[in-house]
Every structure is written in C-alpha cells, then in structure tokens.
Write a protein that holds these residues in place. Structure first.
Motif, PDB file in Angstrom:
ATOM      1  N   ALA B 103      34.725  43.236  40.658  1.00  0.00           N
ATOM      2  CA  ALA B 103      34.268  42.632  41.910  1.00  0.00           C
ATOM      3  C   ALA B 103      33.521  41.325  41.630  1.00  0.00           C
ATOM      4  O   ALA B 103      33.699  40.327  42.335  1.00  0.00           O
ATOM      5  N   GLU B 104      32.696  41.338  40.599  1.00  0.00           N
ATOM      6  CA  GLU B 104      31.966  40.132  40.228  1.00  0.00           C
ATOM      7  C   GLU B 104      32.937  38.983  39.930  1.00  0.00           C
ATOM      8  O   GLU B 104      32.738  37.851  40.373  1.00  0.00           O
ATOM      9  N   ILE B 107      34.762  37.782  43.228  1.00  0.00           N
ATOM     10  CA  ILE B 107      33.910  36.958  44.086  1.00  0.00           C
ATOM     11  C   ILE B 107      33.756  35.562  43.483  1.00  0.00           C
ATOM     12  O   ILE B 107      33.876  34.540  44.175  1.00  0.00           O
ATOM     13  N   ARG B 108      33.507  35.495  42.190  1.00  0.00           N
ATOM     14  CA  ARG B 108      33.372  34.179  41.563  1.00  0.00           C
ATOM     15  C   ARG B 108      34.667  33.382  41.689  1.00  0.00           C
ATOM     16  O   ARG B 108      34.661  32.177  41.909  1.00  0.00           O
ATOM     17  N   PHE B 111      35.152  31.975  45.168  1.00  0.00           N
ATOM     18  CA  PHE B 111      34.282  30.840  45.498  1.00  0.00           C
ATOM     19  C   PHE B 111      34.323  29.770  44.402  1.00  0.00           C
ATOM     20  O   PHE B 111      33.413  28.965  44.272  1.00  0.00           O
ATOM     21  N   GLU B 113      33.997  29.694  41.162  1.00  0.00           N
ATOM     22  CA  GLU B 113      32.929  29.630  40.166  1.00  0.00           C
ATOM     23  C   GLU B 113      33.344  30.249  38.842  1.00  0.00           C
ATOM     24  O   GLU B 113      32.501  30.479  37.984  1.00  0.00           O
ATOM     25  N   LYS B 134      42.088  42.656  48.863  1.00  0.00           N
ATOM     26  CA  LYS B 134      41.281  41.827  49.766  1.00  0.00           C
ATOM     27  C   LYS B 134      41.322  40.368  49.342  1.00  0.00           C
ATOM     28  O   LYS B 134      41.083  39.462  50.139  1.00  0.00           O
ATOM     29  N   PHE B 135      41.543  40.143  48.048  1.00  0.00           N
ATOM     30  CA  PHE B 135      41.473  38.785  47.519  1.00  0.00           C
ATOM     31  C   PHE B 135      42.855  38.188  47.237  1.00  0.00           C
ATOM     32  O   PHE B 135      42.977  37.134  46.625  1.00  0.00           O
ATOM     33  N   LYS B 259      27.858  43.265  34.355  1.00  0.00           N
ATOM     34  CA  LYS B 259      28.639  42.271  35.093  1.00  0.00           C
ATOM     35  C   LYS B 259      28.116  40.860  34.877  1.00  0.00           C
ATOM     36  O   LYS B 259      28.901  39.904  34.812  1.00  0.00           O
ATOM     37  N   ILE B 260      26.813  40.715  34.740  1.00  0.00           N
ATOM     38  CA  ILE B 260      26.258  39.378  34.521  1.00  0.00           C
ATOM     39  C   ILE B 260      26.567  38.908  33.099  1.00  0.00           C
ATOM     40  O   ILE B 260      26.949  37.755  32.885  1.00  0.00           O
ATOM     41  N   GLN B 264      28.728  35.575  32.147  1.00  0.00           N
ATOM     42  CA  GLN B 264      28.171  34.503  31.335  1.00  0.00           C
ATOM     43  C   GLN B 264      29.027  34.242  30.099  1.00  0.00           C
ATOM     44  O   GLN B 264      29.238  33.090  29.706  1.00  0.00           O
ATOM     45  N   LYS B 267      32.110  32.346  31.151  1.00  0.00           N
ATOM     46  CA  LYS B 267      31.796  30.946  31.425  1.00  0.00           C
ATOM     47  C   LYS B 267      31.753  30.150  30.119  1.00  0.00           C
ATOM     48  O   LYS B 267      32.283  29.042  30.039  1.00  0.00           O
TER      49      LYS B 267
ATOM     50  N   ILE D 107      29.789  43.994  48.443  1.00  0.00           N
ATOM     51  CA  ILE D 107      30.450  44.801  47.412  1.00  0.00           C
ATOM     52  C   ILE D 107      29.722  46.136  47.247  1.00  0.00           C
ATOM     53  O   ILE D 107      30.345  47.207  47.196  1.00  0.00           O
ATOM     54  N   LYS D 134      36.728  40.137  55.221  1.00  0.00           N
ATOM     55  CA  LYS D 134      37.433  40.967  54.231  1.00  0.00           C
ATOM     56  C   LYS D 134      36.896  42.393  54.231  1.00  0.00           C
ATOM     57  O   LYS D 134      37.571  43.327  53.821  1.00  0.00           O
TER      58      LYS D 134
END
Lengths: 284, 284, 284, 284
Positions: B103-104, B107-108, B111, B113, B134-135, B259-260, B264, B267, D107, D134
């Motif tokens: 999900a993380e 969403i990124r 948008f 990111e 959904k995406f 998830k963070i 990272q 990225k 979420i 969504k």
C-alpha cells in the motif's frame, strides 16, 4: 606513519566553475592521492570543500600553486585555503555548577579522545574545583558576586588571556555572555543548550518542556554569536519523555543527551569538519 | 527546465591516482558545472563516485572523452561509467498477504513519489487483488499450491517475462527464493526483512524477538543474493518495545518501520545512490 | 522528609484473582496512600507488582497483614513481598582495559547519581588503576596470566569475598565467566555487550558489524546467566553508522551508546524496577 | 470471544485515599479479573486510571456499585467513570492538498487497523477527491474561495452536522480554525503539525527549520484548542536532517514522520488511552 601522512585541505569562498578539478589537479601534480573529498555549494553560491589526501609535499609550494592555479585558470575570487590545521586545539572550558558535561570532557581528555588540550577550567562557582583538580588542570574561580556583568566578563577575559585558547567551550555555563565578550572569540565559542533549539530558548528549558507537555526533549550544541541561543547549530539529539516525568526528572535524563551532543559537536569542530555559512553550520 | 538540466555520472572500478581530477577535468572542458560530487574508496581499493552536474552536452562525446582521458592520463583500469541512468525504473512488486508495504508503494506511485513505475504486482495469494485494482495496476495471482518450488518460480518468471522489470521489490513476499531464481535478477531484487538483521534471520522474527525479550525491534531493506537474509543492507531502522508487547503487538508496531525503511531504500536505489561492494551497500 | 516518607513494595508470584485489590486494601487499612502502582501479568500467568506509597507504618505488622490477607482472602500461593529494599546497593565493578563505562560509573558515583556504592574495582589488567585511584576506590589487579580459567575466577571470588557486593557490574570485562562463577551471583551480574543483541554475540561485534555492512549499531545491558550473551535484556540503544566507518570507528562511536545504556540499566535495577521472568526482564 | 470479554474502565477526578483499592474491590466482588491497571496522579492532585479487566457483568449494576462505594467508603468527589467506551470511533478527516496523512488513514481504515470509521473527508480543495473515491468514502469539497472565514467554517459545520463525528482529524488541513469552530469539538479535534512543537509554530515550519539550520526535524500530533499549535501534545517523533537538505527536501522527509505520528496518536486516542490534564496529554 600512515597517520602522519594523512593531510587535510580546507577551502571556503564564492563558487566558480572548475574548482574541484583545478584543486585536485594541483594535488595530482604534486603526486598526492585524494582519499576523501567532500564539498558543498550553498544555495547562496558559497563553496566549501574538505579534502583528505596522502603523500609527502612542501606546504608553501603547494599553497602557492593552489592560489596561482585558481587565479589563472578560473574566475574564482576570495577563496581561502587552510592546509593541515593544527591537530589538537587548545581550549578553555567554562562551567557553572553542573558537572556532567565537564566530567565528560575531562575523561575524554585524560584518555586522549578529545582532539584538544584543556588548558584550564573557569567557573563562577568553586564547587567543581575538586573534580578538576583530580585531572591536574588549572581551575579558576571567577565569582560574579558583587560584580557588574562587565566587570565579571573582564575578569574572565583576563584569566583567558593567560591561556590564549583557540576555543571556549561552555559546558553548562549558565550566564549570558555580552556581545562584547563574544566578539573576542568569533565563531570560537561552543555552547551546549539544554533544549532542542529553537524550542525553549532562555532559562529553565526543562521547566518549559514540562509545562508544555512535550513527549521528546533534546539538547543542542551551537556556536555562540551575539544573539543568545541563536548561533549556528552543530549537533542535536533527543530523548523520549512521558507525563510522569517532572521538570527535574527531565533535567536528569537530559544530562546524558547534553554531554554526548556536546562531545560529538566538539569532535566535529576539532577535526575541522565544520564550516559556517551565515547562521548555519555545514558539517563536511 | 533546471531539473532536465541536472545530470548524473556514476563511476565504479579499481582505485587509481588522479581519478577525481581527470573526471572533473573532462566535465570542465565540456563546460559542465559540478553541483555535487561524492566518492568513496573501499578498504580493498575499489573506487566509487557519484557526480551531479549541470549544463548541455553530447553524451557519446563525453563518455568517449572520459574513457580516453582515463586510459591515457592515469593507470586506471576496468572503470565503468554510467551517464544519466534512466530516471524512472520499471519494477514489479511481489507480495504474499500483508498489505502495508505494498500500500505504501502504491500510494507513493499514485502521487508520483516513487521514482519508479509499478508495472505489476505478483502474489502467491489473491487477497491483495482488491487493493491493487484500486490503482489500476495488473495483479497476477500465481499460487504455490500444488506446485514444487521450482514450478512455482518458473510460473513467476514467466509472468515477470511479460514486464521485463529492472527491479523486483519483495514487499513482504514470504517465500524463500532459490539461487536459480535470484540469478535472473543479480543485485536487482530488494527485500524488506522484518527484523534488525542480522538478528533474527529466518521465519517469525517478531516471535523470536519476543522470546529473546529485546527492548528494540527493527527492519532491514537489503538486496537479495543466494544466501537468505544475507545480501547487502541498504537501510535499517528501529523502534522501542517493552515487555507488555507480545509478538503480535511487535509485528503490528513493526509494520510502520518496515514500510518506511523499504521506501527509503527504494528511493536510494532508484536515485542511483547505491553501489555494491562485496556484501556491503555503499550509499553515496 | 517527603523522600524518607516514600516507600516501595515489590511483589512477585503466580497470578490470582483480587491481588491488586487485597494488597491495596492492606495499605489502605494501614492509612497509607498509593502514589504509583504498576503491575504486570506474564502470558505464563506470573504476577509482578511495584507499588510506591507514602505514610508511616510498622514494617513487620504490614508484611504480616499482607501475607495473612492473601492467604485468607485469595487463592494466591507462593507470593513473595519485598518491602523497602535497600536504597543504595553495594557493587563491585569488573573491567579489562577500556575505560569509558568505568569512568561513567565513577563520575556518577562521585556526584551521587549512581544509587549504589562502588566498593571496589577488579580488573585483569592494571591499566585503569590510575583512573580508579583518582576516586579513592580500591582497585584489585587480578591478572589471568599463568592461571587456568578456574584459578583466575577463584582469585576473583576471593577478592569479591572481601566486599560481599550485591551486584557485580561488568563494565567491559572482556573474559567469559564460567557457569560456576555465575552461580555465585544469580541474577546479580549485569553486563554491557557492545552489540545490539542477539546480533553479533561473542567476540569482536564491531568487526562483525562492519563485515555485515549494517547501518545501525547498538549496545545491550543484560543479566548474565549460564549462557554467554543470553541473559535477560534490561536496556538497549542504537546509533546510525555508514559505509565510511571501519570497525574501529564503529567501536569508538559505540562507546557512547555502551556507557549510557549500562548506566540506564543500572538505574533501573538499583531502583528495584526490574523483575526477571524466565529469560525476560520486566521493567516496572 | 476472548476479545469480547475484555473490558475497559476509565476514571478521572480529584485524588483521594483508597481509590485503587475500592475500585478494584468492586471489580473483585463482581467476579471480574483485572488484567492491567494503570493510574496517574498529577502534581496538582488529579487522579486518572485506566483498568482492563475480563469477565461477565451487568454494566448498570457495576457503575452503580462503583459510585456508591466511592461515596460511602472514601472522600472522593467528582469522580467520573467511563465503562467500555465505544470501540470504534466515528471520525471525519479534514485535509487541504497534501495526500500522505490522508492516504495513511484510508489504507489503515481499509484494512481495519484504524479503530475508527471514516465517515467522510472534507477539504477546501478538490484535488484529493480521486484518492478518497477509491475507498468509497464521501468527499466534501467545501471551498474557502469567496467566503469569509466565518462563512467557510459555517459551511464546514453544516457538512459535519450530517455525520456527527466523535472526532475531527486534521490530516494536514492548512487553515487556522477559529475558537468558535473549535468550541463545537472540545478536545475532539486532533491535528498533525509539521514541526517538533513548540519549535516552529505557525506557517512554513520546514522553511523555518531550514533557515535556523537545525539538525533534526519532527512532527507533533496534538489536540486543538483555542490557541493555535498550543493544545495538549499526544505524540511526537523526529528525523535527522543535514545541511544539504533544503526546505523542500525536509518537507518531503518530514511526511513520513507526520503520517506515522498522526496514526500513532489516533491509535492512542481511539483506544481510550489519552486523558487531558490542563494543557498536557496523559497517556495510560
């Protein structure tokens, strides 16, 4: 041997095209090997570089070559170089009554981990004299009692004049210094503030933190300039707290953060990793 | 416009004298301005450099000049250059049943990111299909039921072949991959492991953490190589826990860290900041 | 006065219905006021409680009332009470060559922040004798040279017998203790391990951390039991590292974490906040 | 079943002797077993308690017994009880343009991890409508364009009136709310502020953080009261930054902290763990 053979070149000035290339070129022509190079260009166009290199060389010839190369090969103007700044700095530590930051510095000094020599400790109280004397370091008790702020600062300056320290370390020195005093040590006074600046400037930050009900406290090591608690920040760290902790508990917990943050900041400064750009500390 | 004008040069190979000087010299001669340069020489003598620069240039000519300069002016051998690696990577995400990392990423991605395009999601269960749909991203349910490990991996490889992803992201894909599978994506599979590696390798790390009574849990994003949980570590983070938290509570808390940390790490990888030196990830 | 009037009751045993009610009831009948009460029931059904209260009372009568009330009013069996455990513990610190943890404890002791009296320091080297002597504490150099492990431990035990310490603090004592030795101080030996356990058990954890390429290092304070590095964990903390830091750099950075974690763990233990449940430390 | 059998009793009022004893006594007489009890007495003498217990009981009889027991057996006055507060709260989320906190909540809600039902999302822009749709949740675009502050807030209040939410969650709602608006939801509005309060109150905290040259940024979840950014702090967290990061980079990094801190604060509030004592949040 290898350690003696490691050199540092610091560079600071307005940005121009080709700076890295030309400086590393001079090093290359002198047969020197770059081990690590770190540079930063600020949004306002100021260039900072810290270069570690190894090899044997003639300092005067190298600096002359660096300056000539920049002036003939680039548009660079007003660049200053510092080659192999003095390894161990001379410092005087100023304290009031709290021991924890001072003790941390004394222990590091005693075991050769400070990258500096503590020439003396100056305090407006005499309660820490016993601690300092264990380490064979001069302790100067310069009381503020019965003196105006100016008289007190002049007395301190007279004491400091004996030692001519490169840096003053305020290891929980709890009196505000006047701009006149600070002017004697431009960007050479380092303070530990017992809050996560800019939260809780001024007195009694742990009291303020308790009143505000924060969930995290912190400490900030920074250069001192004319505005109290406003100089460039070198290092910060934090610690979680909860609603059960009163201001006194937070102060107790905060000591561990304060002393470690101060030590880390000093290590950075004494290893010539910190440049000042306006009100910001650049750590390379 | 400014963004289009920013370029990246990556360099990797055995160390030699003058590398920084000669490479920045080529850039200088082409009228290019170095914005940021970061290099690292490993203890085993391997040189890594990441250079950001700006200006207009001819890629082919620049690369030819770089290679010629190094071969004629230095002793450098076996250096590889990558100029402006593709900005947005193509990836496929593999999951099992847990949604939080997927999900993380969704969403990124939605948008803009993520610095990557999610071409598809592959799972050995179908429970996350609703989320993925959904995406508007293809979801492939490749069950392992009734298949040998090899058959299952072959089925996955066939699905992946449709997309030819540059990276596979294991966003809590809970099955061990065979060396044969991994060989298809050398240093191109990134996994999030739900422990502070190398503590608690293998299955049920939160159960292990609870049993051991640790006071801190963590997560680790790493490249996958032949040995499970043993590839180069890209990023890690931790979170305090206490004796009241059972394994399930730790797993719940750990999700936020997982998830963070994964995001990272991605990225860093997708921005071409990660080099691999043996079993270590160098982040420049 | 207020401080003298604050009391602590510790309670440990199998869980039963009504324990909190009946214990607080006894306190209420004795006119005592509960300031803070913290209890924990483990998943295996063991009950732990730490109660802070204030007021004047007769210890013997209170304990008798507590035991009688539980035995007549509840099904509780095998509950043990500790009322106002001794405030300042007596400890002996054991070290090898590294000074930082020892120095931290000496400074805290000198400024009355340790909640314990350091009766003596025992070391298998004599290099820290100078530091210890500054603080007027007996230093015992018990070399392991030319001795079997058993002979060495017997020599240490003879030295410890002089002091009868309640706790042994291993402040970077770098030799493995035999189960026979440990048996003399059940749950009364506290060690600081220089890694984030259970990662990197055994020797040279920073070397292991470097080799593994971790991005975070840590330290762990724990009770010592028969299995090396396996006892209940009291406190842990971590610090970020990067690829530039060699094992020696990590060791240097790690020292700050080690000494603070050890101090925090000791504070918890000496304030009677730590209970042991199997291999887990419960901190109330 | 076990879950249904777990109950929560909340208690709040002026401190008095014997409160814990008498309350746990009522539970004991009703055959209920306390699993976990946490209480706090503020320095100003206010008593807070959160009790988890299990067993079957008659709510009305239990509350009556509690109140009678306190009034007849103790000096307690003005104590309020809340028994088994509603498990899932009803909330409305308010946003402006940033998606990250909202997406995090959506979420969690979609995977039943929020402990609340999102009844609707209200925004003064329509850019996040696609995201919200969504998840099948009503989205209300209430533009502030061409409206006075009062008119805009009235329009929002009319929308909120449809849903009668228990809590308003400001998930990066970037407009100041008037005291008149806040008065409709006393201690029921939770905001995420993108700084480590009380540092950088007001607008553009990351810009302020950059200008001040801080080394750590943070985020704060707090209740909203009449004074902007001044309500009780529920949760905070931080993240290291360096001189290379511009305000925009800090804002990007800060998003991960913001969304996790907000989620953690909501979890605490929705699980009835947060009491308000003056301007401080007590988390039991």
């Amino acid at each position: 041997m290898a350690e003696l053979d490691k050199h540092i070149l610091l560079m600071d000035g307005p940005d121009a095209k080709g700076l890295i290339h030309h400086v590393t070129g001079v090093l290359f022509r002198h047969g020197l090997n770059v081990i690590h190079n770190d540079e930063y260009v600020s949004p306002t166009g100021r260039f900072f570089m810290r270069t570690e290199f190894e090899g044997a060389f003639d300092s005067k010839a190298l600096l002359q070559d660096l300056n000539e190369t920049l002036s003939t090969q680039t548009d660079a103007q007003g660049i200053t170089f510092r080659l192999n700044p003095k390894r161990r700095k001379n410092i005087v530590v100023m304290v009031t009554k709290e021991h924890h930051c001072l003790a941390e510095l004394l222990i590091r000094y005693a075991f050769d981990e400070l990258d500096a020599d503590i020439l003396a400790v100056v305090s407006n109280y005499n309660s820490l004299q016993g601690l300092v004397s264990k380490f064979g370091i001069p302790f100067h008790y310069v009381s503020h009692e019965g003196k105006s702020r100016e008289e007190h600062e002049e007395a301190i300056l007279r004491t400091l004049a004996i030692y001519e320290p490169e840096y003053l370390v305020l290891a929980k020195y709890m009196r505000v210094l006047t701009p006149e005093f600070v002017r004697h040590y431009p960007n050479r006074i380092i303070n530990i503030h017992h809050s996560f600046l800019p939260a809780f400037v001024g007195a009694n930050p742990y009291r303020q933190a308790y009143e505000r009900g924060v969930k995290i406290i912190g400490a900030t090591a920074h250069f001192v300039n004319n505005d109290l608690d406003e100089g460039p920040i070198i290092a910060q760290d934090v610690k979680e707290v909860n609603h059960r902790q009163l201001a006194g508990d937070m102060a107790m917990e905060g000591r561990d953060v304060e002393k470690i943050v101060l030590s880390q900041a000093l290590k950075l400064v004494f290893n010539d990793r910190v440049f000042i750009a306006g009100n910001r500390a650049i750590v390379l």
